[in-house]
Design a protein around this motif. Structure first.
Motif, short mmCIF file in Angstrom:
data_model
loop_
_atom_site.label_atom_id
_atom_site.label_comp_id
_atom_site.label_asym_id
_atom_site.label_seq_id
_atom_site.Cartn_x
_atom_site.Cartn_y
_atom_site.Cartn_z
N PRO A 1 34.85 39.15 42.81
CA PRO A 1 35.61 40.22 43.60
C PRO A 1 35.18 41.49 43.42
CG PRO A 1 37.18 38.44 42.68
CD PRO A 1 35.62 38.19 42.06
N ILE A 2 34.74 41.96 42.14
CA ILE A 2 34.61 42.99 41.99
C ILE A 2 33.35 43.63 42.44
CG2 ILE A 2 33.30 42.92 39.63
CD1 ILE A 2 35.14 45.18 38.56
N ALA A 3 32.46 42.76 42.71
CA ALA A 3 31.00 43.25 43.15
C ALA A 3 31.15 44.07 44.40
CB ALA A 3 30.30 42.10 43.37
N GLY A 4 32.26 43.87 45.21
CA GLY A 4 32.31 44.44 46.55
C GLY A 4 32.58 45.96 46.48
N VAL A 5 33.29 46.34 45.29
CA VAL A 5 33.63 47.86 44.97
C VAL A 5 32.83 48.33 43.95
CG1 VAL A 5 35.84 47.45 46.13
CG2 VAL A 5 35.31 46.89 43.70
N LEU B 1 42.09 51.14 35.43
CA LEU B 1 41.68 50.05 36.53
C LEU B 1 42.52 49.11 36.33
CD1 LEU B 1 37.71 50.18 36.21
CD2 LEU B 1 39.02 51.05 37.90
N LEU B 2 43.54 48.79 37.38
CA LEU B 2 44.36 47.66 37.45
C LEU B 2 43.79 46.26 38.21
CD1 LEU B 2 47.22 46.02 37.01
CD2 LEU B 2 47.86 47.32 39.04
N SER B 3 43.67 45.62 37.33
CA SER B 3 43.01 44.00 37.95
C SER B 3 43.68 42.94 37.56
CB SER B 3 41.39 44.13 37.81
OG SER B 3 40.90 42.93 38.24
N ASP B 4 44.04 41.94 38.54
CA ASP B 4 44.18 40.62 38.08
C ASP B 4 43.13 39.83 37.26
OD1 ASP B 4 46.68 41.17 39.26
OD2 ASP B 4 45.81 40.16 41.40
N THR B 5 43.52 38.84 36.70
CA THR B 5 42.54 37.76 35.91
C THR B 5 41.32 37.58 37.12
OG1 THR B 5 43.77 36.05 36.48
CG2 THR B 5 43.89 37.32 34.27
N GLY B 6 40.25 37.49 36.54
CA GLY B 6 39.00 36.60 37.54
C GLY B 6 38.43 37.78 38.44
N SER B 7 38.59 39.00 38.32
CA SER B 7 37.83 40.07 38.88
C SER B 7 36.56 40.12 38.48
CB SER B 7 38.74 41.48 38.99
OG SER B 7 38.75 41.90 37.89
N GLY B 8 36.38 39.89 37.16
CA GLY B 8 35.08 40.20 36.73
C GLY B 8 34.78 41.48 35.90
N LYS B 9 36.09 42.36 35.69
CA LYS B 9 36.01 43.62 35.13
C LYS B 9 35.45 43.77 33.82
CE LYS B 9 40.75 43.47 33.51
NZ LYS B 9 40.83 41.95 33.84
N SER B 10 35.83 42.66 32.88
CA SER B 10 35.17 42.84 31.78
C SER B 10 33.73 42.82 31.35
CB SER B 10 35.86 41.70 30.73
OG SER B 10 37.39 41.93 30.77
N THR B 11 33.24 41.96 32.22
CA THR B 11 31.96 41.76 31.98
C THR B 11 30.82 42.69 32.91
OG1 THR B 11 31.72 40.08 33.85
CG2 THR B 11 32.09 39.26 31.47
N GLN B 12 31.42 43.16 34.11
CA GLN B 12 30.62 43.88 35.08
C GLN B 12 30.74 45.24 35.13
OE1 GLN B 12 28.66 41.60 37.03
NE2 GLN B 12 29.39 40.32 35.63
N GLY C 1 41.75 40.88 42.32
CA GLY C 1 41.91 39.72 41.37
C GLY C 1 40.67 38.59 41.84
N SER C 2 40.91 37.33 41.36
CA SER C 2 40.25 36.18 41.67
C SER C 2 40.28 35.87 43.21
CB SER C 2 40.59 35.02 40.73
OG SER C 2 40.14 33.93 41.12
N ASN C 3 39.04 35.56 43.77
CA ASN C 3 39.13 34.90 44.88
C ASN C 3 39.78 33.41 45.00
OD1 ASN C 3 37.64 36.81 46.21
ND2 ASN C 3 35.80 36.25 45.29
N PHE C 4 40.18 32.90 44.05
CA PHE C 4 40.48 31.34 44.07
C PHE C 4 41.99 31.20 43.87
CE2 PHE C 4 36.19 31.56 41.96
CZ PHE C 4 35.60 30.69 42.77
N LYS C 5 42.59 30.26 44.56
CA LYS C 5 44.04 30.07 44.45
C LYS C 5 44.60 29.29 43.38
CE LYS C 5 44.26 30.77 49.44
NZ LYS C 5 44.47 30.04 50.68
N THR D 1 37.33 30.08 38.14
CA THR D 1 36.05 29.84 38.52
C THR D 1 36.15 28.74 39.72
OG1 THR D 1 35.90 28.10 37.12
CG2 THR D 1 34.55 30.10 36.49
N ALA D 2 37.30 28.42 40.13
CA ALA D 2 37.63 27.44 41.17
C ALA D 2 39.28 27.57 41.47
CB ALA D 2 37.04 26.02 41.06
N ASP D 3 39.60 27.06 42.61
CA ASP D 3 40.99 26.82 42.92
C ASP D 3 41.53 25.82 41.67
OD1 ASP D 3 40.74 28.19 45.13
OD2 ASP D 3 40.95 26.59 46.63
N GLY D 4 42.85 26.29 41.35
CA GLY D 4 43.41 25.48 40.11
C GLY D 4 44.99 25.38 40.25
#
Length: 683
Positions: free
Chosen positions: A43-47, A63-74, A221-225, A377-380
Motif C-alpha cells: 500500500p505504501i508504494a503508491g505514496v 507517520l500514522l499507518s495501520d499494520t501491513g502498509s510496509g512502512k518499517s521495510t520501505q 494500511g494493508s490491502n487485505f481484509k 500477506t492475504a485476507d485473514g
C-alpha cells in the motif's frame, strides 16, 4: 470439543467452518522471487513520492499507518535510494531485538540480495552486524540510547526513524527526548537531523505536539481484509485458545498458518507441549500435519527466527507468541490469528519496592494490532476469545512503561549525559515519587553524591558504562574488593537473563531429581553458579541441558552476556579474581548492590522486608522453599503474583550487613541474635 464461537456469520459470527475451506491457499507458501514486484504491491508504494517530499520539507514528521502498509521495510529504503541520508546512516529503532533483526534481513534481501552488514545492517544487545558500508541501520532503542552516551548529537545519522513509537517502552520514551535535543542543537549546524516517528495507533497528536506541532501524515494500511469473530461467552482463555486452534485445523481445509497470542514463556511452553500432544492424538491423513513453534523474547536468536521459516508442504504452522509478534514483523503465511486478549504486564511500586507481574487485559489498540497480523500477506481471520463487552471495556491504549516501571537505570544513563531527569523533556513525565525513589537508590548505591543536586560520582560514572541495572553494576564493581569477580560475572549474567530451569508437570519427579544436583545449601545464587559452571564444561551442551531439564538457549545467552560484561570490566581495569568454592565472599559481594533487599524471619514463618516492612514468603521455585527457614535472607526481587514472594534468594548472616554496608539505613533493625530464630547457619 467445546466451541468458543457461536453460529452465524459476520463479526461475532461463526467460527471456523468448512465454508472457508474453498479458499485453498496451498500455493500461498511458495516463495515469491520477484521482490521488486512485492515492494510495488505494498500500500505504501503508491505514496512513495509524497513521503520523500514530506521528509525533505519537514525536520520532523509523524507517520500514522495501520499494520501491513510496509512502512518499517520501505520508508528507510525510499530515503536511502532518494539520497535523503546524504551519505550518512539512516537509523531505525525498534522496541524488540527480533523485529530489528528480521526486518533488517528482509530489507537486505530487497536491496538486490546484499548481505546483512553491508548496505543494510542491525545492532542489538551483544551483536553488531554493521560495517563501514552500512547506510540503513536497524537497532533496538536501547542501542541508540547507549550510542548517545558517547555522541549526544548522533552525528553518524542524518535521519532517525523511531518505529513502533506507540509501544512506549522506557527506552523509546527517553529516546524521544534525546533525539529532540540532538535535533534542536543540530539545527544550528550545516547537517540538520531529520526525525520520523512511526506509529500504528491513533494517538499520534500527542507525538506531534511533543515535536513542536510537526505535521502528521496518514498512510493506508494493508490491502487485505480481516474478518473478526468474537467469543459469545467468557470461557477460560487458555481453554478457548486450544479449542480454537483445533477447530481451525479440522474445519478449514487450507494450510493457512495460525498465530496465537499468549502471555509469557511458561504459558507458551506448556501450551506448545499440549498442542503437540493433541495434534499427534488426532493425526489424520486428510488433515495437514501440525508444526507448533513457540515465540517469546527470551529465546535465542536462532530459535526466534524459527517462526519465519516456511512450513513444509501439507503442514500447518501454529506459532504461539507473546506480544513480541504484535508489531513490525511479518510471519509468512499467517491466515488465522487467535487473540487471548491477555498480556503479562510488570508494574513497579516505588514506595514498597514491589514488582507486580500480572496477567491483564490488553488495550483496544493492542487488539487491533493483533487483528492486523492476519492480514499482512492475504485476507485473514481473527478469533478473539473474549466477548464484545470485554472489548468495549478495554482501555483505548496501554499505559506507557515509564509511568508504571522503575526508572533507576534510565536516571543513571541520563545523568551520564549530564541531564537531571527532573529537568528532562519527557513525552510523559514519570511520577514525582518514582523519580525521587530512583535518586534515593542511586545515592544509596554510591552513584551520586546528593539527591537534591545529583551528579555522578567516579563509581557512578563506571556504573553507567555497564549495560545493567545499577544494582548489578555495583555488584560487579565491588567484586574485586571481595575477591570474586569471576563468580560475580556469572551470577549477574544469569540474573540479567531469563530463567534457566525447565519445569514440566508430566515429569515432575525427574525434574526435581535433576535440578537437585545443583542445589546449594546457602540458596539460589550459588545454585545458578553451579549450573553455569557445569554447563560450560560440556562438549554437548544441548544434550546435557535436555537431560537435566535446563534451557540451553537461556544458558547460552547468559554466556554471551558474561563475555561482554567481562570485556567491559577489563576495560575498566578490574583484575580477574576468584573465591573458588567459598560462597561467603560472593554473597557478601551481592550485599553491596542488593543490601536493601533483606528480609527477616517472623514468628509465623513468613518474612518481613526490612527496607519497607512488607510481608512476604519464599517463592516456591527457590531451593530454600520447604526447608528450614534462615533468620535472614538476601533476595533479588520482590514480586506480587497474588501473594508477595521473595525470588532468587540466599541466606546471610546478620553481622555481614554492618560489615559490608555500614551506611545501611535500617541497620538498627537487624539483630545479630535474630538470625538464631531460624535454622542453624549453612556457612
Amino acid at each position: 470439543m467445546k466451541r468458543a464461537y457461536p453460529g452465524g456469520g459476520g463479526a461475532g459470527g461463526s467460527g471456523p467452518s468448512s465454508s472457508s475451506s474453498n479458499n485453498n491457499n496451498s500455493g500461498f507458501k511458495q516463495p515469491n522471487r520477484l521482490m521488486a514486484t512485492q515492494r510495488q504491491s505494498l500500500p505504501i508504494a503508491g505514496v512513495r513520492r509524497q513521503i520523500v517530499e514530506a521528509v525533505l520539507k519537514n525536520q520532523t514528521l509523524v507517520l500514522l499507518s495501520d499494520t501491513g502498509s510496509g512502512k518499517s521495510t520501505q520508508i528507510p529504503q525510499y530515503l536511502y535510494e532518494d539520497g535523503v541520508g546524504q551519505g550518512k546512516m539512516i537509523g531505525i529503532t525498534q522496541p524488540r531485538r527480533v523485529a530489528a533483526i528480521t526486518v533488517a534481513k528482509r530489507v537486505a534481501q530487497e536491496q538486490d540480495g546484499s548481505s546483512v552488514g553491508d548496505v543494510v545492517g542491525y545492532a542489538v544487545r551483544f551483536e553488531d552486524a554493521t560495517s563501514a558500508s552500512t547506510q540503513i541501520k536497524y537497532m533496538t532503542d536501547g542501542i541508540l540510547f547507549r550510542e548517545a552516551l558517547s555522541d549526544q548529537l548522533l552525528k553518524k545519522y542524518n535521519v532517525i526513524v523511531l518505529d513502533e513509537a506507540h509501544e512506549r517502552t522506557i527506552a523509546t520514551d527517553v529516546l524521544f527526548g534525546i533525539v529532540k535535543k540532538a535535533q534542536q542543537t543540530r539545527r544550528k549546524m550545516l547537517e540538520p537531523l531529520k526525525v520520523i516517528v512511526m506509529s500504528a495507533t491513533m494517538d499520534v497528536d500527542h507525538f506531534a505536539q511533543y515535536f513542536n506541532n510537526c505535521p502528521v501524515m496518514h498512510l493506508q494500511g494493508s490491502n487485505f481484509k480481516v474478518k473478526v469473530y468474537q467469543s459469545m461467552d467468557n470461557t477460560n482463555y487458555l481453554e478457548a485458545v486450544i479449542t480454537t486452534i483445533f477447530q481451525i485445523h479440522e474445519h478449514c481445509n487450507d494450510d493457512g498458518d495460525i498465530l496465537v497470542f499468549l502471555t509469557g514463556q511458561e504459558e507458551i511452553e506448556a501450551a506448545t507441549a499440549l498442542v503437540r500432544r493433541l495434534a499427534k492424538a488426532i493425526n489424520h491423513r486428510d488433515l495437514p500435519r501440525m508444526l507448533v513453534v513457540p515465540m517469546y523474547g527470551a529465546m535465542s536468536q536462532n530459535s526466534q527466527l524459527d517462526p519465519f521459516a516456511l512450513a513444509p508442504p501439507f503442514t500447518r504452522k501454529v506459532v504461539l507468541a507473546t506480544n513480541i509478534a504484535e508489531t513490525s514483523i511479518t510471519i509468512p503465511a499467517i491466515k488465522y490469528v487467535i487473540d487471548s486478549g491477555k498480556v503479562k504486564v510488570r508494574t513497579y511500586d516505588p514506595v514498597t519496592g514491589i514488582d507486580s507481574l500480572k496477567v491483564t487485559w490488553i488495550s483496544k489498540a493492542q487488539a487491533w494490532q493483533r487483528t492486523g497480523r492476519a492480514g499482512r500477506t492475504a485476507d485473514g481471520e481473527c478469533y478473539r476469545t473474549y466477548s464484545k463487552e470485554d472489548f468495549k471495556a478495554m482501555a483505548a491504549a496501554s499505559t506507557p512503561e515509564i509511568l508504571r516501571c522503575s526508572v533507576v537505570s534510565s536516571t543513571l544513563q541520563l545523568l551520564a549525559l549530564g541531564i537531571n531527569c527532573r529537568d528532562f523533556d519527557f513525552l510523559d513525565k514519570p511520577p514525582a515519587e518514582a523519580l525521587t525513589s530512583a535518586m534515593q537508590e542511586l545515592k544509596a548505591l554510591g552513584a551520586i553524591m546528593s539527591v537534591e543536586q545529583p551528579a555522578l560520582t567516579t563509581l557512578g560514572r563506571k556504573m553507567s558504562k555497564l549495560p545493567l541495572d545499577p544494582k548489578y553494576a555495583k555488584i560487579l564493581l565491588s567484586a574485586t574488593d571481595h575477591g570474586c569477580l569471576e563468580e560475580a560475572l556469572t551470577i549477574v549474567a544469569m540474573l540479567a537473563g531469563e530463567n534457566v530451569f525447565y519445569n514440566t508437570s508430566q515429569k515432575r519427579e525427574q525434574v526435581l531429581t535433576a535440578h537437585a544436583k545443583f542445589h546449594a545449601k546457602c540458596g539460589d545464587h550459588v545454585t545458578l553458579l553451579n549450573v553455569f559452571n557445569e554447563f560450560r564444561t560440556k562438549d554437548e551442551p544441548k544434550r546435557w541441558c535436555h537431560d537435566n531439564f535446563l534451557l540451553e538457549r537461556n544458558l547460552s545467552h547468559a554466556a554471551a552476556v558474561r563475555t561482554q560484561l567481562a570485556n567491559i570490566c577489563r576495560s575498566l581495569g578490574l583484575p580477574p579474581t576468584s573465591c573458588g568454592n567459598d560462597p561467603i565472599p560472593l554473597v557478601k559481594c551481592l550485599l553491596t548492590g542488593l543490601y536493601r533487599n533483606i528480609a527477616e524471619l517472623q514468628r509465623d514463618n513468613s518474612y518481613l522486608t526490612l527496607a519497607n516492612r512488607t510481608r512476604c514468603r519464599i517463592h516456591p521455585a527457590s531451593v530454600l522453599h520447604g526447608r528450614a527457614r534462615p533468620g535472614y535472607l538476601l533476595y533479588t526481587e520482590l514480586v506480587s503474583t497474588g501473594s508477595n514472594y521473595l525470588r532468587t534468594i540466599s541466606e546471610i548472616e546478620p553481622e555481614w550487613v554492618g560489615e559490608v554496608v555500614p551506611q545501611c539505613s535500617f541497620l538498627d533493625r537487624i539483630s545479630c541474635g535474630g538470625g538464631n530464630r531460624g535454622s542453624s547457619s549453612c556457612y
